[in-house]
Write a protein that holds these residues in place. Sequence first.
Motif, short mmCIF file in Angstrom:
data_model
loop_
_atom_site.label_atom_id
_atom_site.label_comp_id
_atom_site.label_asym_id
_atom_site.label_seq_id
_atom_site.Cartn_x
_atom_site.Cartn_y
_atom_site.Cartn_z
N PRO A 1 27.64 49.78 34.43
CA PRO A 1 27.12 49.11 35.62
C PRO A 1 28.17 48.21 36.28
O PRO A 1 29.03 47.64 35.61
N PRO A 2 28.10 48.07 37.60
CA PRO A 2 28.95 47.07 38.26
C PRO A 2 28.42 45.69 37.89
O PRO A 2 27.21 45.49 37.78
N LEU A 3 29.31 44.73 37.68
CA LEU A 3 28.91 43.42 37.19
C LEU A 3 29.31 42.31 38.15
O LEU A 3 30.34 42.39 38.80
N PRO A 4 28.50 41.23 38.20
CA PRO A 4 28.79 40.12 39.09
C PRO A 4 29.81 39.12 38.53
O PRO A 4 30.09 38.11 39.16
N VAL A 5 30.36 39.39 37.34
CA VAL A 5 31.38 38.54 36.74
C VAL A 5 32.41 39.40 36.02
O VAL A 5 32.17 40.56 35.72
N SER A 6 33.55 38.79 35.75
CA SER A 6 34.54 39.38 34.85
C SER A 6 34.97 38.25 33.93
O SER A 6 34.47 37.13 34.04
N LEU A 7 35.87 38.54 33.01
CA LEU A 7 36.41 37.51 32.14
C LEU A 7 37.90 37.42 32.36
O LEU A 7 38.57 38.44 32.54
N SER A 8 38.43 36.22 32.35
CA SER A 8 39.86 36.02 32.59
C SER A 8 40.70 36.56 31.44
O SER A 8 41.83 36.98 31.64
N SER A 9 40.14 36.53 30.24
CA SER A 9 40.83 37.04 29.06
C SER A 9 39.80 37.25 27.96
O SER A 9 38.67 36.77 28.05
N LEU A 10 40.22 37.95 26.92
CA LEU A 10 39.39 38.12 25.73
C LEU A 10 40.22 37.73 24.51
O LEU A 10 41.43 37.96 24.48
N PRO A 11 39.59 37.15 23.50
CA PRO A 11 40.32 36.84 22.28
C PRO A 11 40.82 38.12 21.61
O PRO A 11 40.27 39.21 21.85
N PRO A 12 41.83 38.03 20.75
CA PRO A 12 42.30 39.21 20.03
C PRO A 12 41.15 39.84 19.24
O PRO A 12 40.23 39.15 18.79
N ASP A 13 41.21 41.14 19.09
CA ASP A 13 40.20 41.89 18.33
C ASP A 13 38.78 41.71 18.87
O ASP A 13 37.82 41.64 18.11
#
Length: 135
Positions: free
Chosen positions: A8-20
């Motif tokens: 689905p298209p989303l109204p947010v994203s994340l600037s980064s994700l933790p490792p693993d």
Amino acid sequence: MVPGRYTPPLPVSLSSLPPDTVVSNASLRHAAHGAAPWEAELTFQEQGIHYVTVRVEPGQDGPPSGSPGPSGSPGPDANGFPEYDPGLCSSGYGVRWCVRELQPAADAGSTMPVWLTRVVPRGSDERSWSADVLP
């Protein structure tokens, strides 16, 4: 309703994700016709044992609020998971987002505010939404 697997298209994203860390689930609940409210939810699995959910819904316009509100000890929801803590929510650009742990980690107190700061709102205009989790 569109049953089945899709991205689905989303109204947010994340600037980064933790490792693993991987996206384990993404859902968007939206009426097929009309201007009914929508709700999106992303679930992440961090290091195979820590689960974090980001819930997004329509919210206030304007730039994101600067800091989360006071944190408390929310009770369980209908599924037995902790409710979203108002201290771990923010809003701006027409959307409101909250983070919570589904399976607590040892350093949860310091981890959840960091997750909240990773959320990047795309706004309430669905034309600006994307299936990409990272910008």
